[in-house]
Scaffold this active site. Structure first.
Site, PDB file in Angstrom:
ATOM      1  N   GLU A   1       0.733  -0.789  -0.202  1.00 19.82           N
ATOM      2  CA  GLU A   1       0.093   0.175  -0.057  1.00 19.82           C
ATOM      3  C   GLU A   1       0.332   1.531   0.226  1.00 19.82           C
ATOM      4  O   GLU A   1       1.990   1.309   0.825  1.00 19.82           O
ATOM      5  CB  GLU A   1      -0.784  -0.115   0.948  1.00 19.82           C
ATOM      6  CG  GLU A   1      -2.144  -0.671   1.602  1.00 19.82           C
ATOM      7  CD  GLU A   1      -2.763  -1.354   0.210  1.00 19.82           C
ATOM      8  OE1 GLU A   1      -3.275   0.055  -0.618  1.00 19.82           O
ATOM      9  OE2 GLU A   1      -3.438  -2.434   0.055  1.00 19.82           O
TER      10      GLU A   1
ATOM     11  N   CYS B   1      -8.318  -2.174   7.614  1.00 21.78           N
ATOM     12  CA  CYS B   1      -6.578  -2.353   7.349  1.00 21.78           C
ATOM     13  C   CYS B   1      -6.089  -0.690   6.594  1.00 21.78           C
ATOM     14  O   CYS B   1      -4.785  -0.030   7.240  1.00 21.78           O
ATOM     15  CB  CYS B   1      -6.779  -3.377   5.490  1.00 21.78           C
ATOM     16  SG  CYS B   1      -6.755  -4.593   6.095  1.00 21.78           S
TER      17      CYS B   1
ATOM     18  N   HIS C   1      -0.901  -5.884   1.652  1.00 18.69           N
ATOM     19  CA  HIS C   1      -2.527  -6.180   1.024  1.00 18.69           C
ATOM     20  C   HIS C   1      -1.551  -7.990   1.120  1.00 18.69           C
ATOM     21  O   HIS C   1      -0.835  -8.508   0.098  1.00 18.69           O
ATOM     22  CB  HIS C   1      -3.672  -5.902   0.398  1.00 18.69           C
ATOM     23  CG  HIS C   1      -4.352  -4.660   1.583  1.00 18.69           C
ATOM     24  ND1 HIS C   1      -4.343  -4.057   1.968  1.00 18.69           N
ATOM     25  CD2 HIS C   1      -4.901  -5.362   2.420  1.00 18.69           C
ATOM     26  CE1 HIS C   1      -5.426  -3.159   2.402  1.00 18.69           C
ATOM     27  NE2 HIS C   1      -5.991  -4.101   2.922  1.00 18.69           N
TER      28      HIS C   1
END
Lengths: 201, 201, 201, 201
Positions: free
Chosen positions: D78, D141, D165
C-alpha cells in the site's frame, strides 16, 4: 416470412428482465417481415413443455431467443447450446437441477443456425459492443436454446434459431459495479439481429 | 455563481474522450447558474501549468473535473487525490513519471470538497449507476484533482472542487468486453452532479 | 490399466506452460497404475494429426489432457468440447482459424467422459480450488479435447477422456494482477484427478 | 533493531485470516533482527486504542502491518492511508462507520514510509507476483495504516511503517473462482518485505 423473438420473465430477485423489456417494444414489422413476440418463463420444465408448442403454433421462419446475462458488458451471440441443466440457484418454479440432461439420448450440443458472425459484424458497424459467446451457461437460457434447436432438428423443420444474451440495463445495477447497456441500445441490437437473420433467408 | 466543468482530450490511442464529449454539450446554464467548460490536456506538466491559470481566470465557485476511467462500469465520484505522479504509459507529451510528487513538501492528499455522498445518492435516484471511488489513480486525472485542490488550499480560495470519473462510451469498446455507459447518461450524470454541487453553496 | 496424461508446450510468448510443467514431474505410477506423459504441440493441425496416433500407440484406459487457462483462478474440469476452431492469436504454427469445424460432418460436441463432478469434489476435499467449466474455448485446448473424444467415439474405443485447465503459475504473472496457483498444487490436483478417474474403471 | 509485524484476526465469516497465518510462523529473527508479532482485532475502535499502545510498548524501528485483500491476486504494497472510515459490512465489534474521519483535524493522508518500490522489485525478483496499490480501502486495514503513521508523525517517532495486503489462501476459495496465493509464498513475501525494510535503516 415470420420472425419469432422471445424474452424471459424476471428472475433471481430482479424486477424486470431486460430481454423482455427490449423485445416487447419492438415494432410489429421489420423490413416487411412480421415480428411475433413471446415472454418465456424462467423454468426448466416450462421451457421444455411450452417452447415446442409455441414453435408448432407460430411456425416462424426464424426464432431468436434472448435472455439476460448478468455481468456481461456487451451483446453476446451464443454459438452453441449443450444438453445439460445445472444450477445453484432455483428457477422460478423452485427447480435446481444438477448435471441433468435436457433430453436423454439426445446430441451433446447444437450450434446456432443464425448468421452469428454477420450479426456481430453488423452490431459493431452500428456502434454496439458485441461478440460471439461460446457458452450460454447451463441455466434456463441454454435450455431454451437447446430445446428450440432440438425440436427443429428432430422434426426436420426449416427454422433458423439462436440465442442472444443482453447485459443488465443501468437501473438494475445502480449500487453494484457491474456492466450495463441502455435499453434503447439493446432494442436496437435486437432489431439489427432480426434484420441480419432475415437477409439470410 | 459560476461552475467550471472540465473534460480531457483523448489519450492512449482513443479517438475521443467521453469526459469531454459529455461536458462540451452541457447547457450554458443549469438551475440559473453559468456553466463554463474547458478541455484539459492529458499532460502532467500541462495540468500543473494551466489548471491554476484557468482557476485564476474563471474564478468559479465550483469546479468539477471529469475524466475517462477505463474498465469502470459506473459513474465514480472520487473521494481523494494523492500527491504522486506515476504511470507506465506516457501522457500526451511523452512523459512517464515514476513515484514523483506533484508538488514537493505539499500534503500527501486532499479530499474532494464536493458533496460526494449526496451526488451518489442523487445519481442513483435518477437511475444512474454510481459509487464513491477511493482512488483516482496516479495518472493525469489524479494530478488534475490534486492540483485544483492544492491551488485552492494554498490560496485560500472559496471554491469547491472534485473529480468525476466516467466510463467508456459504447463506441470505444465495440470489440472488447469492457463496460460502457451511453454518452446521454454520462451527460445527465454530469448535470445532476452540477445541480447537487450548486445546492451546497 | 494405463493412464495417458498430456500437457502443452508454451505458447503466446510464455516461456513455460504450467500444464506440462506439472505433468512432467508426476510419478511413473499412481495407485499402481502406469502413468504415460506426453507434451503436445500448440498447433491445430499438429493435434489433429498426432493425438489420434498417440492414442493408437499408447492405448490408454484413461486420457487426461491438460492445458493453461490464462486468467482462471482455479482448476477447471471441462465439461464439453465443441466442433469449432477459432482464434485471434496464431497457434505455434502461425495458424489462426476462424469459425472452422475441427471435422466436417462430425457432432457439434462431446461431453467429457471423466467423472467430472467427483473430481471437483475430491479436489475441494483436498483444499484445492476447483470447478466445472462449460467452455474450453475455441483454441487448441478445445480442439485437443474434441479430437480425443471424437477419435474414441468413431473407433468405439473403451477410453475415458477429458480436459483439465490449470491456472498460470506465479512466475508467469509477476507483473500482472492475474490469478495464479502454485505448481505444487497444480501437480497435486492432477494426481487427484488421476486417482478419481482410475476409481471409475 | 526491532521489527514489529502484525496480522489481523479473521473477519467476514472467514475461519482464518491469511495475514496472521503467515505472520505467526515467521522466524524470531531475520538477518539478525528481532521480529515481534502481534495479531490485531478487526475493529475500528480497537485499532485506534490498541495500535498506539503496542507501538509505545514495543518501540520498533519498523512496523509492517498486514491484512487480507479479498479478490486481489498478488501481494500489494500500500502506498497511502487516508483519513476515513467507511464500510458496508460491520467490523468484528458490529461497527459500520460511514464517511467518518479516523481523527478529526488530522491530515487527509499519510504515505507509507517503507521502501515500497524496492519491496515490489525484490518480491518479483523472488518470483512472487507483487505490485503497488494506491488504495488500502476504507475498512480496518486502512485505519490501522493511518493510525500507525499518524501516531508516528504526531509523536515524531523514528519508525518506518507501512501496510502489505495479501491474497486469500486456496482453502478460502475452494468453491469460488477468486484468486489466491499459497500460504508458503505469502510467508516468504513477508520475509522479503522485512529484509528490504531492514536494509533501509
Amino acid at each position: 416470412m415470420r420472425v419469432l423473438i422471445t424474452g424471459f420473465e424476471p428472475f433471481g430477485g430482479e424486477k424486470i428482465n431486460p430481454s423482455w423489456e427490449a423485445v416487447k417494444d419492438l415494432p410489429e414489422k421489420i423490413d416487411g417481415v412480421k415480428i411475433l413476440k413471446k415472454e418465456l418463463p424462467v423454468s426448466f420444465k416450462g421451457i421444455k413443455e411450452k417452447l415446442p408448442q409455441i414453435l408448432n403454433k407460430t411456425m416462424p421462419d426464424i426464432v431468436i431467443l434472448t435472455g439476460q446475462a448478468a455481468g456481461r458488458a456487451n451483446i453476446t451471440i451464443e454459438r452453441v447450446a449443450i444438453n445439460i441443466m445445472e444450477s445453484k440457484k432455483e428457477d422460478n418454479d423452485g427447480y435446481k437441477p444438477e448435471d441433468e440432461p435436457i433430453f436423454k439420448e439426445a446430441p451433446a450440443a447444437y450450434f446456432s443456425t443464425l448468421p452469428i458472425k454477420r450479426i456481430v459484424k453488423s452490431l459493431r458497424n452500428n456502434k454496439i459492443p458485441a461478440a460471439i459467446s461460446n457458452s450460454a451457461g447451463t441455466y434456463v437460457c441454454n435450455t431454451a436454446m437447446y430445446v428450440a434447436l432440438h425440436h427443429i432438428a428432430i422434426n426436420n423443420l426449416n427454422i433458423k434459431a439462436g440465442f442472444i444474451h443482453v447485459p443488465y440495463i443501468p437501473e438494475q445495477v445502480l449500487e453494484k459495479p457491474q456492466p450495463s447497456m441502455s435499453l434503447e441500445m439493446i432494442r436496437k441490437a435486437l432489431e439489427i439481429t432480426i434484420k441480419e437473420s432475415i437477409k439470410d433467408q
